[in-house]
Write a protein that holds these residues in place. Structure first.
Motif, PDB file in Angstrom:
ATOM      1  N   TYR A  46       0.853  -1.187   0.000  1.00 42.71           N
ATOM      2  CA  TYR A  46       0.000   0.000   0.000  1.00 42.71           C
ATOM      3  C   TYR A  46       0.891   1.239   0.000  1.00 42.71           C
ATOM      4  O   TYR A  46       2.053   1.199   0.408  1.00 42.71           O
ATOM      5  N   ALA A  47       0.361   2.354  -0.472  1.00 43.11           N
ATOM      6  CA  ALA A  47       1.107   3.614  -0.517  1.00 43.11           C
ATOM      7  C   ALA A  47       0.882   4.374   0.786  1.00 43.11           C
ATOM      8  O   ALA A  47      -0.255   4.680   1.153  1.00 43.11           O
ATOM      9  N   VAL A  48       1.975   4.684   1.480  1.00 45.40           N
ATOM     10  CA  VAL A  48       1.865   5.403   2.742  1.00 45.40           C
ATOM     11  C   VAL A  48       3.125   6.222   2.977  1.00 45.40           C
ATOM     12  O   VAL A  48       4.228   5.823   2.585  1.00 45.40           O
ATOM     13  N   THR A  49       2.950   7.380   3.586  1.00 46.73           N
ATOM     14  CA  THR A  49       4.059   8.278   3.902  1.00 46.73           C
ATOM     15  C   THR A  49       4.038   8.583   5.390  1.00 46.73           C
ATOM     16  O   THR A  49       2.974   8.834   5.963  1.00 46.73           O
ATOM     17  N   THR A  50       5.203   8.550   6.005  1.00 46.91           N
ATOM     18  CA  THR A  50       5.320   8.921   7.416  1.00 46.91           C
ATOM     19  C   THR A  50       6.096  10.227   7.525  1.00 46.91           C
ATOM     20  O   THR A  50       6.978  10.503   6.710  1.00 46.91           O
ATOM     21  N   ALA A  51       5.771  11.015   8.538  1.00 47.73           N
ATOM     22  CA  ALA A  51       6.474  12.275   8.779  1.00 47.73           C
ATOM     23  C   ALA A  51       6.671  12.449  10.276  1.00 47.73           C
ATOM     24  O   ALA A  51       5.814  12.057  11.072  1.00 47.73           O
ATOM     25  N   TYR A  52       7.797  13.012  10.652  1.00 49.90           N
ATOM     26  CA  TYR A  52       8.064  13.266  12.066  1.00 49.90           C
ATOM     27  C   TYR A  52       9.109  14.373  12.191  1.00 49.90           C
ATOM     28  O   TYR A  52       9.787  14.736  11.228  1.00 49.90           O
ATOM     29  N   THR A  53       9.221  14.911  13.383  1.00 48.43           N
ATOM     30  CA  THR A  53      10.183  15.974  13.679  1.00 48.43           C
ATOM     31  C   THR A  53      11.255  15.443  14.613  1.00 48.43           C
ATOM     32  O   THR A  53      10.966  14.651  15.518  1.00 48.43           O
ATOM     33  N   GLN A  54      12.492  15.869  14.380  1.00 53.29           N
ATOM     34  CA  GLN A  54      13.603  15.482  15.253  1.00 53.29           C
ATOM     35  C   GLN A  54      14.397  16.711  15.659  1.00 53.29           C
ATOM     36  O   GLN A  54      14.763  17.541  14.823  1.00 53.29           O
ATOM     37  N   ASP A  55      14.653  16.837  16.955  1.00 50.97           N
ATOM     38  CA  ASP A  55      15.557  17.857  17.491  1.00 50.97           C
ATOM     39  C   ASP A  55      16.888  17.201  17.818  1.00 50.97           C
ATOM     40  O   ASP A  55      16.919  16.052  18.285  1.00 50.97           O
ATOM     41  N   ALA A  56      17.967  17.913  17.591  1.00 54.17           N
ATOM     42  CA  ALA A  56      19.286  17.361  17.893  1.00 54.17           C
ATOM     43  C   ALA A  56      20.196  18.457  18.422  1.00 54.17           C
ATOM     44  O   ALA A  56      20.174  19.591  17.935  1.00 54.17           O
ATOM     45  N   TRP A  57      20.980  18.092  19.438  1.00 55.99           N
ATOM     46  CA  TRP A  57      21.991  18.981  20.007  1.00 55.99           C
ATOM     47  C   TRP A  57      23.329  18.256  19.938  1.00 55.99           C
ATOM     48  O   TRP A  57      23.536  17.250  20.631  1.00 55.99           O
ATOM     49  N   TYR A  58      24.220  18.720  19.084  1.00 57.05           N
ATOM     50  CA  TYR A  58      25.520  18.073  18.891  1.00 57.05           C
ATOM     51  C   TYR A  58      26.588  18.881  19.633  1.00 57.05           C
ATOM     52  O   TYR A  58      26.797  20.071  19.355  1.00 57.05           O
ATOM     53  N   ALA A  59      27.241  18.228  20.578  1.00 56.66           N
ATOM     54  CA  ALA A  59      28.214  18.913  21.427  1.00 56.66           C
ATOM     55  C   ALA A  59      29.448  19.338  20.638  1.00 56.66           C
ATOM     56  O   ALA A  59      29.967  18.590  19.824  1.00 56.66           O
ATOM     57  N   ARG A  60      29.929  20.534  20.919  1.00 57.80           N
ATOM     58  CA  ARG A  60      31.139  21.040  20.273  1.00 57.80           C
ATOM     59  C   ARG A  60      32.391  20.517  20.949  1.00 57.80           C
ATOM     60  O   ARG A  60      33.393  20.234  20.289  1.00 57.80           O
ATOM     61  N   ASP A  61      32.348  20.378  22.278  1.00 53.96           N
ATOM     62  CA  ASP A  61      33.552  20.053  23.044  1.00 53.96           C
ATOM     63  C   ASP A  61      33.544  18.611  23.532  1.00 53.96           C
ATOM     64  O   ASP A  61      32.489  18.056  23.878  1.00 53.96           O
ATOM     65  N   LYS A  62      34.709  18.038  23.562  1.00 53.95           N
ATOM     66  CA  LYS A  62      34.881  16.693  24.099  1.00 53.95           C
ATOM     67  C   LYS A  62      34.467  16.684  25.562  1.00 53.95           C
ATOM     68  O   LYS A  62      34.805  17.582  26.324  1.00 53.95           O
ATOM     69  N   GLY A  63      33.705  15.660  25.955  1.00 53.39           N
ATOM     70  CA  GLY A  63      33.243  15.560  27.337  1.00 53.39           C
ATOM     71  C   GLY A  63      31.797  15.957  27.503  1.00 53.39           C
ATOM     72  O   GLY A  63      31.153  15.548  28.479  1.00 53.39           O
ATOM     73  N   ASP A  64      31.264  16.751  26.564  1.00 54.67           N
ATOM     74  CA  ASP A  64      29.850  17.109  26.602  1.00 54.67           C
ATOM     75  C   ASP A  64      29.034  16.055  25.857  1.00 54.67           C
ATOM     76  O   ASP A  64      29.482  15.520  24.844  1.00 54.67           O
ATOM     77  N   SER A  65      27.854  15.767  26.356  1.00 50.74           N
ATOM     78  CA  SER A  65      26.986  14.772  25.714  1.00 50.74           C
ATOM     79  C   SER A  65      26.117  15.418  24.646  1.00 50.74           C
ATOM     80  O   SER A  65      25.638  16.546  24.813  1.00 50.74           O
ATOM     81  N   SER A  66      25.915  14.692  23.560  1.00 54.90           N
ATOM     82  CA  SER A  66      24.986  15.113  22.517  1.00 54.90           C
ATOM     83  C   SER A  66      23.646  14.428  22.761  1.00 54.90           C
ATOM     84  O   SER A  66      23.561  13.438  23.485  1.00 54.90           O
ATOM     85  N   ARG A  67      22.596  14.955  22.124  1.00 56.73           N
ATOM     86  CA  ARG A  67      21.272  14.398  22.357  1.00 56.73           C
ATOM     87  C   ARG A  67      20.387  14.573  21.128  1.00 56.73           C
ATOM     88  O   ARG A  67      20.484  15.595  20.429  1.00 56.73           O
TER      89      ARG A  67
END
Length: 416
Positions: free
Chosen positions: A201-222
Motif C-alpha cells: 500500500y502507498a503510505v508516507t510517514t512524517a516526524y520531527t527530530q531535534d538534535a543537540w551536537y556537542a562542540r567540546d569533548k566531554g559534553d553529551s549530545s542528544r
C-alpha cells in the motif's frame, strides 16, 4: 537494498548523499561596491525568478535521509538556465552581450544558471557573521515513503538467523562446511537487503527530530525523535490494505531520546569529519578542494564513484554542519565548478517556505535518482533536500531544516 528510515545522528552520523560538477566562472556585477549597495539582492532576485518554460520537464529520479552509501555517479546533464534581469550566465551564446556591455537599467533578458546561483551564494555566505556556541542545534521535519514491509522483512531475517544457529550446532567441528554455511547466510541476507518485501500500500510517514551536537569533548549530545508523527495514506484503498494486513506500526509515535558522548562523524564515507572539527576546514576554495580530494582518496566512495559523484554527497553533509562563513563560501565555489547541477527555479518545501532548487542526478544499486537541494532565497542556507527515484512522481525522502544554529545549553533552540 532499500533505503532505511531516517535515523538519529547517533545511528548514522550526519548523512551520505549527492551533488555534481561545473566550470569556474566569475559572476559579473558582483563587485565589492555593487554587493555593498545591494547586499543579498542579487541572490534574492535570482531566486525569485520563475522557472523557464524550456525547463518545464521534470527530472524523474531522487541523501536520502543521511543515507546513501551506494555508488553515486552523477549524470553530466547541462546546467539549465532561467531568465532574470541583472545576472548573466557564464556560458552566453556566441556574440551575446556581457554584463559590462548591457547598460544599467536595460530590460534586455539575461540568464543565470546553477553555477551563477552558487557563486552568488558564495558571496552571501562570506558576509555572514561568524557564530559559535556549546551545541550545534538542528530541528528537522522528515517525510518518507514507506517502501519496505518491516514485519515481513524482520520475519525473513529471523528465519535466516534461526537456520544459521541450527547449522552452527550441526556443523560443529567441521570448520570448512561451517564457513560455507556462513557465506551462504551472508549471501541470502544480501539478497534480502537488495530486494526487501515491499509494502502493498502507498503510505508516507512524517516526524520531527531535534538534535543537540556537542562542540567540546566531554559534553553529551542528544537527539529527540518521533515528534509530531503523521501517517498519510495514498488513498482510502491503501488504508484499507494496511488494516487488512493487521494495521502494523508504521512509525513509533512516542518521542524517543538518545544521548551519546562519542564524536559524531558527518558521514560513513568521511569518518574523520565531525561536528567538532569542521570549523577547522580551509576557508579558501583551493585549500578546501585539496582537502576534499584528499578525503575522497581515503574514502570508500572512490571505489564506486569519481570525485564529482562523491562531492555532492559530502557537500550536503557539510551544508548541514556548523561551517565557518569562509568554509561555506569556499564550498559553494567548489560546487560551482562541478557539472550536472541544474537550477529548477522556485519551489516550496514541506514547511511551506519558498526557495531555489538545484538538482543533480546520481545512480546507486537501487537505480537512478535525483537529489534536490532547496536554498533560502536571501541567505543561501539549506532549507531542504529531497530524493526522488527515477520513474516516480514524488520523493522517497524529504528532510526540511526548520531551525539550525548554535546554542549554549541542551534543550535550548537557536530561535523561537
Amino acid at each position: 537494498m532499500t533505503y532505511p528510515p531516517h535515523r538519529s545522528g547517533e545511528e548514522t552520523g550526519m548523512t551520505d548523499r549527492v551533488f555534481a560538477r561545473l566550470k569556474p566562472v566569475e559572476l559579473d556585477g558582483l563587485t565589492e561596491e555593487a554587493y555593498l549597495r545591494r547586499r543579498s539582492d542579487d541572490l534574492a532576485r535570482a531566486f525569485r525568478t520563475p522557472r523557464s518554460p524550456q525547463r518545464s520537464r521534470r527530472l524523474t529520479m531522487p541523501r536520502l535521509p543521511f543515507l546513501i552509501t551506494a555508488a553515486t555517479a552523477v549524470a553530466g546533464a547541462a546546467a539549465a538556465v532561467i531568465v532574470v534581469p541583472g545576472l548573466v550566465s557564464g556560458e552566453s551564446a556566441p556574440g551575446a552581450p556581457t554584463a559590462a556591455a548591457i547598460p544599467r537599467g536595460s530590460q534586455t533578458p539575461q540568464t543565470v544558471d546553477a553555477r551563477s546561483f552558487l557563486l552568488a551564494a558564495a558571496v552571501t555566505a562570506a558576509r555572514e557573521p561568524a557564530e559559535s556556541g556549546r551545541y550545534w542545534y538542528t530541528r528537522e521535519r522528515v517525510t518518507q515513503k514507506a517502501t519496505t514491509d518491516e514485519v515481513e522483512y524482520a520475519a525473513e531475517v529471523k528465519s535466516l538467523v534461526e537456520k544459521w544457529e541450527a547449522e552452527k550446532k550441526e556443523l560443529k567441528g567441521r570448520p570448512s562446511e561451517l564457513e560455507t554455511a556462513r557465506k551462504e547466510l551472508e549471501r541470502k541476507i544480501g539478497e534480502l537487503k537488495a530486494s526487501p518485501p515491499a509494502v502493498p500500500y502507498a503510505v508516507t510517514t512524517a516526524y520531527t527530530q531535534d538534535a543537540w551536537y556537542a562542540r567540546d569533548k566531554g559534553d553529551s549530545s542528544r537527539t529527540i525523535g518521533n515528534q509530531d508523527v503523521k501517517i498519510t495514506f495514498g488513498s482510502p484503498e491503501d488504508e484499507a490494505k494496511w488494516k487488512k494486513a493487521g494495521s502494523p506500526v508504521l512509525r513509533n509515535d512516542k518521542p524517543s531520546t538518545v544521548s551519546f558522548d562519542h564524536p559524531l562523524p558527518l558521514s560513513i564515507d568521511n569518518p574523520t569529519l565531525t561536528i567538532q572539527n569542521v570549523a577547522s576546514l580551509p576557508t579558501d576554495k583551493e585549500g578546501l578542494e585539496r582537502r576534499l580530494r584528499s578525503l575522497y582518496g581515503k574514502s570508500s566512495a572512490k571505489d564506486r564513484s569519481d570525485f564529482a559523484g562523491y562531492l555532492p554527497q559530502t557537500s550536503l553533509d557539510l551544508l548541514r554542519a556548523p561551517l565557518t562563513p569562509g568554509t561555506r563560501s569556499a564550498l559553494f565555489k567548489v560546487l560551482a565548478e562541478q557539472p550536472g547541477i541544474t537550477s529548477q527555479g522556485e519551489v516550496t518545501d514541506v514547511l511551506g517556505r519558498t526557495g531555489v532548487a538545484l538538482t543533480s542526478r546520481f545512480t546507486a544499486d537501487e537505480g537512478s535518482f535525483e537529489l534536490r537541494l532547496t536554498f533560502d532565497k536571501e541567505s543561501a542556507k539549506l532549507l531542504e533536500y529531497a530524493i526522488t527515484k527515477e520513474g516516480e512522481s514524488s520523493p522517497l525522502t524529504r528532510v526540511a531544516y526548520q531551525d539550525t544554529g548554535w546554542v549554549d545549553r541542551l534543550g535550548d533552540r537557536s530561535r523561537d
